[in-house]
Design an enzyme around this catalytic site. Structure first.
Site, PDB file in Angstrom:
ATOM      1  N   ARG A 171      -9.460   1.448   9.398  1.00 49.12           N
ATOM      2  CA  ARG A 171      -9.118   0.043   9.598  1.00 49.12           C
ATOM      3  C   ARG A 171     -10.148  -0.683  10.446  1.00 49.12           C
ATOM      4  O   ARG A 171     -10.023  -1.894  10.640  1.00 49.12           O
ATOM      5  CB  ARG A 171      -7.778  -0.033  10.335  1.00 49.12           C
ATOM      6  CG  ARG A 171      -6.571  -0.227   9.460  1.00 49.12           C
ATOM      7  CD  ARG A 171      -5.344  -0.321  10.354  1.00 49.12           C
ATOM      8  NE  ARG A 171      -4.296  -1.054   9.745  1.00 49.12           N
ATOM      9  CZ  ARG A 171      -3.171  -0.501   9.270  1.00 49.12           C
ATOM     10  NH1 ARG A 171      -3.004   0.800   9.312  1.00 49.12           N
ATOM     11  NH2 ARG A 171      -2.238  -1.256   8.760  1.00 49.12           N
ATOM     12  N   ARG A 201      -0.631  -9.254  13.287  1.00 50.42           N
ATOM     13  CA  ARG A 201      -1.158  -8.165  12.454  1.00 50.42           C
ATOM     14  C   ARG A 201      -2.100  -8.712  11.392  1.00 50.42           C
ATOM     15  O   ARG A 201      -3.087  -8.079  11.034  1.00 50.42           O
ATOM     16  CB  ARG A 201      -0.015  -7.392  11.806  1.00 50.42           C
ATOM     17  CG  ARG A 201       0.561  -6.331  12.739  1.00 50.42           C
ATOM     18  CD  ARG A 201       1.963  -5.937  12.371  1.00 50.42           C
ATOM     19  NE  ARG A 201       2.103  -5.380  11.061  1.00 50.42           N
ATOM     20  CZ  ARG A 201       3.227  -5.435  10.338  1.00 50.42           C
ATOM     21  NH1 ARG A 201       4.287  -6.047  10.826  1.00 50.42           N
ATOM     22  NH2 ARG A 201       3.289  -4.891   9.160  1.00 50.42           N
ATOM     23  N   ARG A 237      11.957  -2.811  10.938  1.00 49.68           N
ATOM     24  CA  ARG A 237      10.806  -2.281  11.666  1.00 49.68           C
ATOM     25  C   ARG A 237      10.483  -3.169  12.848  1.00 49.68           C
ATOM     26  O   ARG A 237      10.455  -4.393  12.726  1.00 49.68           O
ATOM     27  CB  ARG A 237       9.599  -2.222  10.719  1.00 49.68           C
ATOM     28  CG  ARG A 237       9.197  -0.801  10.392  1.00 49.68           C
ATOM     29  CD  ARG A 237       8.097  -0.773   9.370  1.00 49.68           C
ATOM     30  NE  ARG A 237       6.849  -1.350   9.874  1.00 49.68           N
ATOM     31  CZ  ARG A 237       5.690  -1.195   9.267  1.00 49.68           C
ATOM     32  NH1 ARG A 237       5.612  -0.491   8.165  1.00 49.68           N
ATOM     33  NH2 ARG A 237       4.604  -1.748   9.760  1.00 49.68           N
ATOM     34  N   LYS A 282       0.821  -1.216   0.000  1.00 52.68           N
ATOM     35  CA  LYS A 282       0.000   0.000   0.000  1.00 52.68           C
ATOM     36  C   LYS A 282       0.855   1.266   0.000  1.00 52.68           C
ATOM     37  O   LYS A 282       0.597   2.178  -0.766  1.00 52.68           O
ATOM     38  CB  LYS A 282      -0.882   0.069   1.262  1.00 52.68           C
ATOM     39  CG  LYS A 282      -1.915  -1.004   1.400  1.00 52.68           C
ATOM     40  CD  LYS A 282      -2.779  -0.744   2.639  1.00 52.68           C
ATOM     41  CE  LYS A 282      -1.986  -0.784   3.944  1.00 52.68           C
ATOM     42  NZ  LYS A 282      -1.594  -2.115   4.393  1.00 52.68           N
ATOM     43  N   ARG A 318      11.273  -7.317   4.366  1.00 50.39           N
ATOM     44  CA  ARG A 318      11.336  -5.923   4.797  1.00 50.39           C
ATOM     45  C   ARG A 318      11.985  -5.827   6.174  1.00 50.39           C
ATOM     46  O   ARG A 318      12.720  -4.894   6.459  1.00 50.39           O
ATOM     47  CB  ARG A 318       9.918  -5.321   4.828  1.00 50.39           C
ATOM     48  CG  ARG A 318       9.905  -3.866   5.231  1.00 50.39           C
ATOM     49  CD  ARG A 318       8.537  -3.244   5.041  1.00 50.39           C
ATOM     50  NE  ARG A 318       7.600  -3.605   6.086  1.00 50.39           N
ATOM     51  CZ  ARG A 318       6.312  -3.264   6.100  1.00 50.39           C
ATOM     52  NH1 ARG A 318       5.810  -2.570   5.109  1.00 50.39           N
ATOM     53  NH2 ARG A 318       5.535  -3.623   7.085  1.00 50.39           N
TER      54      ARG A 318
HETATM   55  P1  ADP Z   1       0.975  -2.377   7.890  1.00 47.53           P
HETATM   56  O1  ADP Z   1       0.000  -1.958   6.854  1.00 47.53           O
HETATM   57  O2  ADP Z   1       2.235  -2.902   7.285  1.00 47.53           O
HETATM   58  O3  ADP Z   1       0.382  -3.245   8.925  1.00 47.53           O
HETATM   59  P2  ADP Z   1       1.180   0.397   8.863  1.00 47.53           P
HETATM   60  O4  ADP Z   1       2.479   1.056   8.646  1.00 47.53           O
HETATM   61  O5  ADP Z   1       0.030   0.850   8.033  1.00 47.53           O
HETATM   62  O6  ADP Z   1       1.468  -1.149   8.717  1.00 47.53           O
HETATM   63  O7  ADP Z   1       0.746   0.504  10.418  1.00 47.53           O
HETATM   64  C1  ADP Z   1       1.587   0.070  11.438  1.00 47.53           C
HETATM   65  C2  ADP Z   1       0.830   0.010  12.760  1.00 47.53           C
HETATM   66  O8  ADP Z   1       0.302   1.305  13.101  1.00 47.53           O
HETATM   67  C3  ADP Z   1      -0.380  -0.918  12.785  1.00 47.53           C
HETATM   68  O9  ADP Z   1      -0.042  -2.260  12.992  1.00 47.53           O
HETATM   69  C4  ADP Z   1      -1.167  -0.302  13.957  1.00 47.53           C
HETATM   70  O10 ADP Z   1      -0.629  -0.658  15.206  1.00 47.53           O
HETATM   71  C5  ADP Z   1      -0.957   1.182  13.778  1.00 47.53           C
HETATM   72  N1  ADP Z   1      -2.031   1.774  12.942  1.00 47.53           N
HETATM   73  C6  ADP Z   1      -1.878   2.310  11.705  1.00 47.53           C
HETATM   74  N2  ADP Z   1      -3.061   2.746  11.226  1.00 47.53           N
HETATM   75  C7  ADP Z   1      -3.994   2.466  12.169  1.00 47.53           C
HETATM   76  C8  ADP Z   1      -5.404   2.635  12.267  1.00 47.53           C
HETATM   77  N3  ADP Z   1      -6.121   3.185  11.281  1.00 47.53           N
HETATM   78  N4  ADP Z   1      -6.021   2.235  13.395  1.00 47.53           N
HETATM   79  C9  ADP Z   1      -5.343   1.679  14.387  1.00 47.53           C
HETATM   80  N5  ADP Z   1      -4.017   1.461  14.364  1.00 47.53           N
HETATM   81  C10 ADP Z   1      -3.332   1.848  13.273  1.00 47.53           C
END
Ligand code: ADP
Length: 189
Positions: free
Chosen positions: A86, A142, A131, A11, A125
């Site tokens: 989300r 996740r 990370r 994404k 990654r």
């Molecule tokens: P990925 O898509 O690889 O899981 P992101 O970089 O989008 O990772 O997000 C990393 C973390 O940030 C998520 O696992 C969560 O803990 C938090 N996070 C990001 N966006 C949201 C959201 N909309 N609601 C709740 N937590 C979020």
């Protein structure tokens, strides 16, 4: 616009190209959280506990952060959300926010990738970027959280007729091309 997909779907990478193409900011909640974590802000300290465990940050915190971000002048002409909404509660919250700002959802892009492929990408990654949430256990968590809480949103947006599904397998530029082709037929507000 919104871009959705499981962790590791690519994404973030695609969001940058799309945003550049349309001249709008790509707003990644994950990036904003990580920036706060690295700066040690109170928001970062709070968010880190959840992120490190692979759990979602509570809606209240996330919603407030997004609300403030889309209020910034650069988002006036539109924006692309990556990683938000989300949860079903965040969908409702976003509806309220954009009603207020006068925006309209033109498209929800869903990047479709199979499970084994995303685990492979995330582990790769992990080696490159290091990370904190890219360890195997946390990746698995996740994905569970995604299936439980975020996958249902695809149906919700599908029912609104704004869902655009794109196959996320293949080279980055192949996927980008598929996305642009699919978005070509979407009317802009
Ligand atoms: P990925 O898509 O690889 O899981 P992101 O970089 O989008 O990772 O997000 C990393 C973390 O940030 C998520 O696992 C969560 O803990 C938090 N996070 C990001 N966006 C949201 C959201 N909309 N609601 C709740 N937590 C979020």
């Amino acid at each position: 616009m919104i871009i959705m997909g499981p962790p590791g779907a690519g994404k973030g990478t695609q969001a940058r190209y799309i945003a550049e193409h349309f001249g709008i900011p790509a707003i990644s909640t994950g990036d904003i959280f990580r920036a706060n974590v690295s700066q040690g802000t109170p928001l970062g300290v709070e968010a880190k506990r959840y992120m490190d465990a692979g759990e979602y940050v509570p809606d209240e915190i996330t919603n407030r952060m997004v609300r403030n971000r889309i209020d910034e002048p650069d988002a006036k002409q539109g924006f692309l959300l990556d990683g938000y909404p989300r949860t079903l509660a965040q969908v409702e919250e976003l509806d309220g926010m954009i009603k207020f700002t006068g925006h309209q959802l033109d498209a929800v892009l869903s990047v479709v990738v199979d499970k084994d492929e995303v685990v492979k990408r995330l582990l790769q990654r992990a080696q490159i970027e290091g990370r904190a949430d890219d360890t195997e256990d946390v990746i698995r968590r996740r994905q569970e959280v995604y299936l439980e809480q975020t996958q249902p949103l695809i149906q919700v947006y599908g029912e609104r007729d704004i869902l655009v599904e794109v196959d996320g397998l293949g080279e980055v530029d192949e996927v980008t091309k598929r996305i642009f082709d699919a978005l070509d037929v979407v009317p802009e507000s």
